[in-house]
Design a protein around this motif. Structure first.
Motif, PDB file in Angstrom:
ATOM      1  N   LEU A 354      -5.793  66.631  78.812  1.00 22.96           N
ATOM      2  CA  LEU A 354      -5.970  68.007  79.270  1.00 22.96           C
ATOM      3  C   LEU A 354      -4.578  68.588  79.482  1.00 22.96           C
ATOM      4  N   SER A 355      -4.314  69.750  78.858  1.00 23.82           N
ATOM      5  CA  SER A 355      -2.951  70.301  78.870  1.00 23.82           C
ATOM      6  C   SER A 355      -2.915  71.713  79.430  1.00 23.82           C
ATOM      7  N   SER A 356      -3.757  71.997  80.412  1.00 24.25           N
ATOM      8  CA  SER A 356      -3.947  73.354  80.895  1.00 24.25           C
ATOM      9  C   SER A 356      -2.820  73.798  81.834  1.00 24.25           C
ATOM     10  N   VAL A 357      -2.786  75.117  82.093  1.00 19.89           N
ATOM     11  CA  VAL A 357      -1.874  75.659  83.106  1.00 19.89           C
ATOM     12  C   VAL A 357      -2.658  76.145  84.325  1.00 19.89           C
ATOM     13  N   ALA A 358      -3.998  76.126  84.276  1.00 22.46           N
ATOM     14  CA  ALA A 358      -4.825  76.563  85.394  1.00 22.46           C
ATOM     15  C   ALA A 358      -6.203  75.936  85.269  1.00 22.46           C
ATOM     16  N   GLU A 359      -6.668  75.268  86.324  1.00 22.25           N
ATOM     17  CA  GLU A 359      -7.983  74.634  86.307  1.00 22.25           C
ATOM     18  C   GLU A 359      -8.615  74.740  87.685  1.00 22.25           C
ATOM     19  N   ASP A 360      -9.758  75.411  87.760  1.00 18.49           N
ATOM     20  CA  ASP A 360     -10.493  75.484  89.015  1.00 18.49           C
ATOM     21  C   ASP A 360     -11.427  74.289  89.177  1.00 18.49           C
ATOM     22  N   MET A 361     -12.131  73.944  88.110  1.00 14.28           N
ATOM     23  CA  MET A 361     -12.982  72.763  88.103  1.00 14.28           C
ATOM     24  C   MET A 361     -13.007  72.235  86.675  1.00 14.28           C
ATOM     25  N   PRO A 362     -12.215  71.208  86.366  1.00 13.45           N
ATOM     26  CA  PRO A 362     -12.069  70.733  84.976  1.00 13.45           C
ATOM     27  C   PRO A 362     -13.252  69.880  84.522  1.00 13.45           C
ATOM     28  N   TYR A 363     -14.317  70.549  84.081  1.00 15.28           N
ATOM     29  CA  TYR A 363     -15.529  69.830  83.684  1.00 15.28           C
ATOM     30  C   TYR A 363     -15.304  68.839  82.539  1.00 15.28           C
ATOM     31  N   PRO A 364     -14.495  69.166  81.508  1.00 15.65           N
ATOM     32  CA  PRO A 364     -14.271  68.150  80.470  1.00 15.65           C
ATOM     33  C   PRO A 364     -13.695  66.854  81.019  1.00 15.65           C
ATOM     34  N   LEU A 365     -12.864  66.945  82.048  1.00 14.22           N
ATOM     35  CA  LEU A 365     -12.337  65.728  82.664  1.00 14.22           C
ATOM     36  C   LEU A 365     -13.448  64.939  83.354  1.00 14.22           C
ATOM     37  N   VAL A 366     -14.315  65.639  84.076  1.00 15.06           N
ATOM     38  CA  VAL A 366     -15.419  64.967  84.761  1.00 15.06           C
ATOM     39  C   VAL A 366     -16.323  64.272  83.739  1.00 15.06           C
ATOM     40  N   GLU A 367     -16.600  64.955  82.623  1.00 13.55           N
ATOM     41  CA  GLU A 367     -17.444  64.375  81.589  1.00 13.55           C
ATOM     42  C   GLU A 367     -16.773  63.155  80.958  1.00 13.55           C
ATOM     43  N   ALA A 368     -15.461  63.238  80.726  1.00 11.93           N
ATOM     44  CA  ALA A 368     -14.734  62.089  80.173  1.00 11.93           C
ATOM     45  C   ALA A 368     -14.742  60.923  81.159  1.00 11.93           C
ATOM     46  N   MET A 369     -14.548  61.224  82.442  1.00 14.37           N
ATOM     47  CA  MET A 369     -14.580  60.179  83.465  1.00 14.37           C
ATOM     48  C   MET A 369     -15.941  59.503  83.498  1.00 14.37           C
ATOM     49  N   MET A 370     -17.009  60.301  83.408  1.00 11.72           N
ATOM     50  CA  MET A 370     -18.355  59.739  83.427  1.00 11.72           C
ATOM     51  C   MET A 370     -18.586  58.815  82.229  1.00 11.72           C
ATOM     52  N   CYS A 371     -17.957  59.130  81.099  1.00 14.60           N
ATOM     53  CA  CYS A 371     -18.080  58.286  79.904  1.00 14.60           C
ATOM     54  C   CYS A 371     -17.186  57.049  79.956  1.00 14.60           C
ATOM     55  N   GLY A 372     -16.360  56.947  80.987  1.00 16.69           N
ATOM     56  CA  GLY A 372     -15.481  55.789  81.115  1.00 16.69           C
ATOM     57  C   GLY A 372     -14.238  55.864  80.259  1.00 16.69           C
ATOM     58  N   ARG A 373     -13.812  57.064  79.888  1.00 15.73           N
ATOM     59  CA  ARG A 373     -12.595  57.230  79.109  1.00 15.73           C
ATOM     60  C   ARG A 373     -11.405  57.498  80.035  1.00 15.73           C
ATOM     61  N   ALA A 374     -10.286  56.894  79.722  1.00 18.57           N
ATOM     62  CA  ALA A 374      -9.047  57.150  80.452  1.00 18.57           C
ATOM     63  C   ALA A 374      -8.559  58.556  80.126  1.00 18.57           C
TER      64      ALA A 374
END
Length: 450
Positions: A354-374
């Motif tokens: 994730l290479s953002s400059v602003a994130e209120d709630m980073p859903y793609p990160l949560v989804e990746a975490m749920m899938c067990g991806r670093a």
């Protein structure tokens, strides 16, 4: 309990913003009856993108850009507009609230500002309260700003059926519907915030200044009038408190995903691959990621980068493609269309960036975490509180640090597995849909009991 769920340009007509969040919330609160109020910026109502659940009794769509209904009480509306404009331009909250409340009363039966000389009112108020460092406002600027404010205030004309609670899912225009209902019938409201609501307005400096002050005044008034405020992160909570929200009425409710939709990904592809998922817009800072990947490719010769998601800003995507060509990454960096589930995209990579400059709630990160991806992420907004110690964080706009973190993880399979397992455990503990539903069940009761 009867709840009016109020959204803008999202649920149930458009799959963006808080639309998925709304859909998931409704499916879990089947003891309540919902009346959906959808504010639409288009002139006509589009076809629904979702099939609403059975606990939704009615769906009311209001095209904000449609032709307004003229109100007969023009002198009273003009007087209210004067108070409103002088209030938000001078940052006098009580004056702004008085003007807005008068307009809400006048909006019964039609939009109160149609036919009001709002540009003249706005220009007079700007000149009366103009500061030495404020930009000059021309007649043309006043007309542009007046048109935008007139459109913004149209939700005051929305009439709700009898409900026990209003639930705007964003500040701004949905907030206006909730404020009007509270002032007319005493209906309390719970405000959810998925991001900070300050619109980016194109135009002259004076037009941007006017709209910024208007939305800032509206947001602060909403914080003062809300029974409870539910931001999705502590990052947003700090914003609320900074703009006058009562700490006792701010409750952080993080977003969540459905674990059954994101089971662990057991395998990795053969080719070392970094995956990015999201909407391709400037604030996602794909330029930094692409520059970083030039360094990743030098360190890991066969590595690839996949950018997956809607290309919502064609001009920005074109600039990203030019950068890929300039860095000689053709065929190495792929621009992929959106997939049905982000899990499909994560399956094609060893790690998620994730290479953002602003994130209120980073859903793609949560989804990746749920899938067990670093994950490797820029440390902005709510990213650090979501990831915790289960992912690597780097400074925003730093391609060297981003590349170094990606190379380290690509070279260390054991560390990737360890971080991925910890990330899934954290997501299961903190970021599930059931957690969100339980929180809102409690908040609804608290608001109506009060």
């Amino acid at each position: 309990m009867r709840v009016a769920l109020i959204s803008e340009d999202t649920y149930p007509y458009v799959r963006r913003g808080a639309a998925t969040w709304c859909h998931q919330l409704l499916h879990g609160l089947d003891r309540h009856t919902f009346h959906l109020v959808a504010l639409i910026s288009a002139a006509t109502v589009p076809e629904p993108a979702y099939t609403v659940p059975s606990n939704v009794s009615t769906v009311s769509a209001y095209p904000i850009n449609g032709r307004p209904v003229r109100h007969r009480n023009r002198p009273a509306a003009t007087a209210a507009a004067v108070i409103l404009c002088r209030g938000f331009l001078s940052e006098e909250t009580e004056m702004f609230a008085d003007g807005l409340r008068r307009l809400a009363d006048l909006a019964i039966g039609g939009h109160p500002l149609h036919g009001v000389p709002l540009a003249d009112v706005l220009l007079d108020a700007w000149q009366a309260g103009r500061r030495p460092d404020s930009p000059r406002m021309s007649v043309r600027d006043a007309r542009s700003a007046a048109e935008l404010i007139e459109y913004a205030l149209r939700p005051l004309a929305v009439r709700l059926p009898p409900v026990d609670l209003c639930h705007p899912v964003a500040a701004g225009l949905p907030l206006l519907v909730a404020l009007a209902a509270k002032w007319r019938s005493g209906t309390p409201f719970l405000l959810s915030e998925h991001g900070t609501y300050l619109r980016q307005v194109e135009g002259s400096p004076s037009v941007r200044a006017v709209l910024l002050r208007f939305y800032r005044a509206l947001t602060r008034l909403g914080y003062a009038e809300a029974a409870l405020i539910a931001p999705v992160s502590r990052f947003n909570q700090r914003w609320d408190l900074r703009h006058g929200a009562d700490p006792a009425r701010v409750v952080v409710v993080p977003g969540g995903v459905e674990p059954l939709r994101y089971p662990v990904l057991p395998n990795e592809p053969l080719v070392p691959t970094v995956v990015w998922v999201g909407s391709m817009v400037p604030r996602k800072d794909l330029h930094t990621l692409i520059r970083a990947f030039r360094r990743v490719r030098d360190a890991v010769p066969h590595a690839g980068l996949r950018l997956v998601g809607p290309q919502d800003d064609p001009g920005y995507v074109a600039s990203c493609r030019r950068l890929v060509e300039r860095l000689r990454l053709d065929g190495v960096v792929r621009f992929d269309d959106p997939v049905q589930s982000s899990r499909q995209a994560f399956a094609a990579g060893h790690l998620v960036a994730l290479s953002s400059v602003a994130e209120d709630m980073p859903y793609p990160l949560v989804e990746a975490m749920m899938c067990g991806r670093a994950t490797v992420s820029t440390d902005v907004g709510a990213v650090s509180e979501v990831v915790g110690d289960t992912g690597l964080l780097v400074p925003p706009g730093d391609p060297v640090a981003l590349a170094g973190a990606c190379v380290d993880l690509l070279a260390d399979p054991a560390r990737r597995r360890r971080l991925g397992a910890a990330a899934r455990a954290r997501a299961l503990r903190l970021y599930t849909v059931d957690t969100v539903r339980r929180a809102y069940t409690h908040l609804y009761r608290e608001v109506t009991a009060a």
